[in-house]
Scaffold this active site. Sequence first.
Site, PDB file in Angstrom:
ATOM      1  N   ILE A  91      42.037 -26.475  11.473  1.00  0.00           N
ATOM      2  CA  ILE A  91      41.204 -27.626  11.817  1.00  0.00           C
ATOM      3  C   ILE A  91      40.346 -27.132  12.986  1.00  0.00           C
ATOM      4  CG2 ILE A  91      43.108 -28.530  13.255  1.00  0.00           C
ATOM      5  CD1 ILE A  91      42.117 -31.323  12.849  1.00  0.00           C
ATOM      6  N   SER A  92      39.034 -27.378  12.922  1.00  0.00           N
ATOM      7  CA  SER A  92      38.127 -26.817  13.928  1.00  0.00           C
ATOM      8  C   SER A  92      38.382 -27.403  15.315  1.00  0.00           C
ATOM      9  CB  SER A  92      36.673 -27.085  13.551  1.00  0.00           C
ATOM     10  OG  SER A  92      36.409 -26.643  12.253  1.00  0.00           O
ATOM     11  N   GLN A  93      37.913 -26.663  16.317  1.00  0.00           N
ATOM     12  CA  GLN A  93      37.959 -27.124  17.711  1.00  0.00           C
ATOM     13  C   GLN A  93      37.195 -28.460  17.803  1.00  0.00           C
ATOM     14  OE1 GLN A  93      35.500 -24.538  19.967  1.00  0.00           O
ATOM     15  NE2 GLN A  93      36.292 -25.150  21.967  1.00  0.00           N
TER      16      GLN A  93
END
Length: 246
Positions: A91-93
């Site tokens: 899951i992206s930053q």
Amino acid sequence: MKRTWLLLLLLAFLGLRGGWFPAAGLCQDGMDVMEERRLAMVAEQIEARGVSAPRVLEAMRRAERHLFVPDSQVPFAYDDRPLPIGHGQTISQPYIVALMTELIRPQPPFKVLEIGAGSGYQAAVLAELVEEVYTVEIIAPLAKWAEARLAAAGYENVMVKQADGYYGWEEHAPFDAVVVTAATPHIPPPLIEQLKDGGRMIIPVGSRFRVQQLVLVEKEKGELTTRNMLPVRFVPFTRGDDAGVR
Ligand code: SAH
């Protein structure tokens, strides 16, 4: 016997108060611990780095990131970094999610296509801002996960499909905006075709072994303009078996 129960109750009570079970704990002002962390995330990681669109900031305050990560990652849900979501994916930053969302300039009547549903979190943020979100995920268990998490969190305006997102989602095209969350060596032509005139696409472009560029694509009277926004590192865009490469 009775005493053991009393002791267990006392320990559970102290645990809740002491924040051992943060998901259930309440802060002094009655705010949920997760909500408090989320508000801090928006202030310290997102606003502080220059994302300023008020609707986007509000969506980031509302979308409950901790509902989209595996149990083992819940304590880190509001940390300033990507997190593993299984199947070798992340899951992206939070900052990158907010930035990509701001760059497509989401408006309430928009229909948005996302490629790479992953955890479902980016789709949730988009769903806070636009009318309809269509998200495609190539890994079947992740597509299921995203669909279940989005439903559990109460989002009714997101459709999830398991497929190779290289081909977009033709039945629902054209889209006002496209958000791609896996890095491609080139921009898939079907995604350009499915983007409305006047629409925007945000996509990490580059090889899996190097730093990629987050590219903003604008389509105006059939012409494309592209702008490199930021060096980034995303998981690779993979291809279905029909494409013969993985
Ligand atoms: N937007 C996601 C980020 C997930 S990481 C989130 O908010 O959690 C990128 C995702 O893209 C991975 O789940 C990966 O499986 C998926 N992906 C990679 N190639 C793809 C393709 N060709 N079509 C659809 N999804 C793809």
